[in-house]
Design an enzyme around this catalytic site. Structure first.
Site, PDB file in Angstrom:
ATOM      1  N   ARG A 161       0.870  -1.179   0.000  1.00  0.00           N
ATOM      2  CA  ARG A 161       0.000   0.000   0.000  1.00  0.00           C
ATOM      3  C   ARG A 161       0.907   1.229   0.000  1.00  0.00           C
ATOM      4  NH1 ARG A 161      -2.075   1.057   5.420  1.00  0.00           N
ATOM      5  NH2 ARG A 161      -0.716   2.850   5.279  1.00  0.00           N
ATOM      6  N   HIS A 197      -3.794   4.559   4.348  1.00  0.00           N
ATOM      7  CA  HIS A 197      -4.851   3.567   4.550  1.00  0.00           C
ATOM      8  C   HIS A 197      -6.164   4.127   4.014  1.00  0.00           C
ATOM      9  CE1 HIS A 197      -7.503   0.605   6.225  1.00  0.00           C
ATOM     10  NE2 HIS A 197      -8.163   1.573   6.821  1.00  0.00           N
ATOM     11  N   TYR A 217       3.811   5.755  11.536  1.00  0.00           N
ATOM     12  CA  TYR A 217       4.122   4.381  11.913  1.00  0.00           C
ATOM     13  C   TYR A 217       4.993   3.605  10.919  1.00  0.00           C
ATOM     14  CZ  TYR A 217      -0.026   3.605   8.974  1.00  0.00           C
ATOM     15  OH  TYR A 217      -0.928   3.615   7.942  1.00  0.00           O
TER      16      TYR A 217
HETATM   17  C1  LIG Z   1     -14.747  -5.860  11.498  1.00  0.00           C
HETATM   18  C2  LIG Z   1     -13.957  -4.594  11.361  1.00  0.00           C
HETATM   19  N1  LIG Z   1     -13.008  -4.301  12.270  1.00  0.00           N
HETATM   20  C3  LIG Z   1     -12.278  -3.178  12.148  1.00  0.00           C
HETATM   21  C4  LIG Z   1     -12.508  -2.316  11.095  1.00  0.00           C
HETATM   22  C5  LIG Z   1     -11.660  -1.058  10.917  1.00  0.00           C
HETATM   23  N2  LIG Z   1     -10.730  -1.313   9.811  1.00  0.00           N
HETATM   24  C6  LIG Z   1     -10.995  -0.859   8.585  1.00  0.00           C
HETATM   25  S1  LIG Z   1      -9.827  -1.345   7.486  1.00  0.00           S
HETATM   26  C7  LIG Z   1      -8.935  -2.135   8.659  1.00  0.00           C
HETATM   27  C8  LIG Z   1      -7.657  -2.839   8.313  1.00  0.00           C
HETATM   28  C9  LIG Z   1      -7.818  -3.802   7.207  1.00  0.00           C
HETATM   29  O1  LIG Z   1      -6.566  -4.277   6.820  1.00  0.00           O
HETATM   30  P1  LIG Z   1      -6.414  -5.282   5.636  1.00  0.00           P
HETATM   31  O2  LIG Z   1      -7.386  -6.388   5.786  1.00  0.00           O
HETATM   32  O3  LIG Z   1      -4.982  -5.621   5.531  1.00  0.00           O
HETATM   33  O4  LIG Z   1      -6.893  -4.433   4.359  1.00  0.00           O
HETATM   34  P2  LIG Z   1      -6.239  -3.102   3.742  1.00  0.00           P
HETATM   35  O5  LIG Z   1      -6.910  -1.939   4.435  1.00  0.00           O
HETATM   36  O6  LIG Z   1      -4.788  -3.127   3.992  1.00  0.00           O
HETATM   37  O7  LIG Z   1      -6.585  -3.130   2.297  1.00  0.00           O
HETATM   38  C10 LIG Z   1      -9.565  -2.035   9.897  1.00  0.00           C
HETATM   39  C11 LIG Z   1      -9.042  -2.626  11.140  1.00  0.00           C
HETATM   40  C12 LIG Z   1     -13.513  -2.650  10.173  1.00  0.00           C
HETATM   41  N3  LIG Z   1     -13.784  -1.890   9.111  1.00  0.00           N
HETATM   42  N4  LIG Z   1     -14.217  -3.808  10.315  1.00  0.00           N
END
Ligand SMILES: Cc1ncc(C[n+]2csc(CCOP(=O)(O)OP(=O)(O)O)c2C)c(N)n1
Ligand SMILES: [Mg+2]
Length: 367
Positions: A258, A262, A271
């Site tokens: 990425r 985010h 971070y």
């Molecule tokens: C069930 C849930 N927990 C927490 C969140 C908050 N949240 C949004 S994106 C994210 C991280 C996701 O990381 P990843 O699966 O690696 O996907 P990326 O964002 O890197 O594409 C979190 C914790 C959420 N949207 N849904």
């Protein structure tokens, strides 16, 4: 009874076809028509420029938020490009380019992130689910679609996308289990972009790879260089062909990065190091593919410049159209479609909005 080893014929492969300098492994190079390669290139470039424009629109206060895909163009396009229109695609929230390739109009992204619900509509005939914000929840939906396809004996497959963070959710394991038991035609594409907001991949799981998580379910798991569109395409093709011919699910771990934020509410400088980002910029999926296409005689610097200009105009037109549609909408609209009877807290918020709008109008009237 002595202990003896249970023989499990499992291993996980890593696949790369284009190296960091765009040099192709001739033995593994997929045989794709020139026109298709150029179509992929155009889509990747458009995905990158649209991403940049969305970030600018957000910074200018013209849309609410956005989850950039910068760096993940090959990772998602290489996989989705294998699908037939009649197949199913189940995205998370960082699949702009995959959705665009499947036919979602660019205007819809601007509307959606601008807070206009019509931007979330999946047009008639596009076999995709809407984006899913609760991490990992869409993986179960894909497993269910796969089971339905199998039950109905349809010739389709379903491909779902999720991140490295999602592999720590129960939903991911439940979906893999069901798909494995039912041998459903599901392709699980994990875009391992090294970060789940601020949590690095190393702290996400003790496993050496994410692909190996498939093995526990007796599902083939493969790790690919996710910044190499040819490798992603080849792995996805193998998985889709297997699923379509009754061979069941596959998990693909697409190792990518990425390169941006985010979401627009995030500041990654807090971070992660600039050095890490620089290291990955050297593996940029677009410039690497451009070297390959130039080497093949399909692309020139002049051709790239012309394409850049064409894409810029296309995006500008899309922004104009979307912004026109967002003009003159009553902001009170936001309260209209969630509850039949608004709860007291929202009634209060609506009244506050009406008061503020009236004040603003007064200021305008008074010059
Ligand atoms: C069930 C849930 N927990 C927490 C969140 C908050 N949240 C949004 S994106 C994210 C991280 C996701 O990381 P990843 O699966 O690696 O996907 P990326 O964002 O890197 O594409 C979190 C914790 C959420 N949207 N849904
Ligand atoms: Mg991630």
């Amino acid at each position: 009874m002595p202990r003896k080893e249970i023989e499990l014929p499992y291993s996980t492969e890593y696949l790369a076809i284009l190296d960091q300098n765009g040099v192709v492994d001739k033995e593994l190079e997929p045989d794709l028509p020139d026109e298709f390669l150029l179509k992929l290139h155009r889509a990747m470039l458009l995905g990158r420029r649209f991403d940049e424009r969305m970030l600018n629109l957000q910074r200018q206060g013209r849309i609410g938020t956005f989850a950039p895909i910068k760096g993940q163009e090959a990772s998602q396009l290489g996989a989705v490009a294998v699908l037939e229109p009649s197949d199913w695609m189940v995205p998370a929230f960082r699949e702009t380019l995959a959705e665009y390739w499947r036919g979602k109009p660019l205007e819809s992204f601007i509307l959606y992130y601008g807070g206009y619900d019509e931007g979330g509509l999946v047009e008639e005939g596009r076999n995709d689910l809407p984006i899913s914000i609760p991490v990992g929840s869409q993986i179960l939906h894909a497993a269910g679609i796969g089971m339905a396809i199998k039950y109905r004996k349809e010739p389709q497959v379903v491909m779902t996308f999720f991140g490295d963070g999602a592999t720590s959710e129960g939903d991911f394991h439940e979906a893999m289990n069901f798909a494995g038991v039912y041998q459903a035609p599901v392709i699980f594409v994990c875009q391992n972009n090294q970060w789940a907001i601020s949590l690095p991949r190393a702290k996400q799981t003790h496993s050496k790879t994410l692909a190996q998580k498939a093995l526990a379910h007796d599902i083939p798991g493969i790790q690919v260089d996710g910044n190499d569109i040819l490798a992603v395409y080849a792995a996805a093709k193998e998985a889709v062909d297997r699923a379509r011919s009754g061979g069941g699910p596959t998990m693909i771990e697409s190792v990518t990065y990425r390169m941006s934020l985010h979401t627009t509410a995030d500041d990654p400088k807090k971070y992660r190091s600039e050095d890490e980002v620089k290291k990955w910029e050297e593996k940029d999926p677009i410039s690497r593919f451009q070297i390959y296409l130039k080497e093949k005689g399909l692309l020139t610097d002049e051709g790239i410049n012309n394409l850049e200009a064409e894409i810029e105009n296309e995006i500008q037109e899309v922004v104009n159209t979307a912004e026109k549609r967002m003009e003159n909408v009553d902001p009170q609209h936001i309260f209209n479609h969630i509850f039949a009877d608004l709860p007291p807290s929202l009634i209060q918020q609506r009244e506050e909005l009406i008061r503020n709008l009236a004040l603003e109008q007064k200021e305008v009237d008074n010059g």
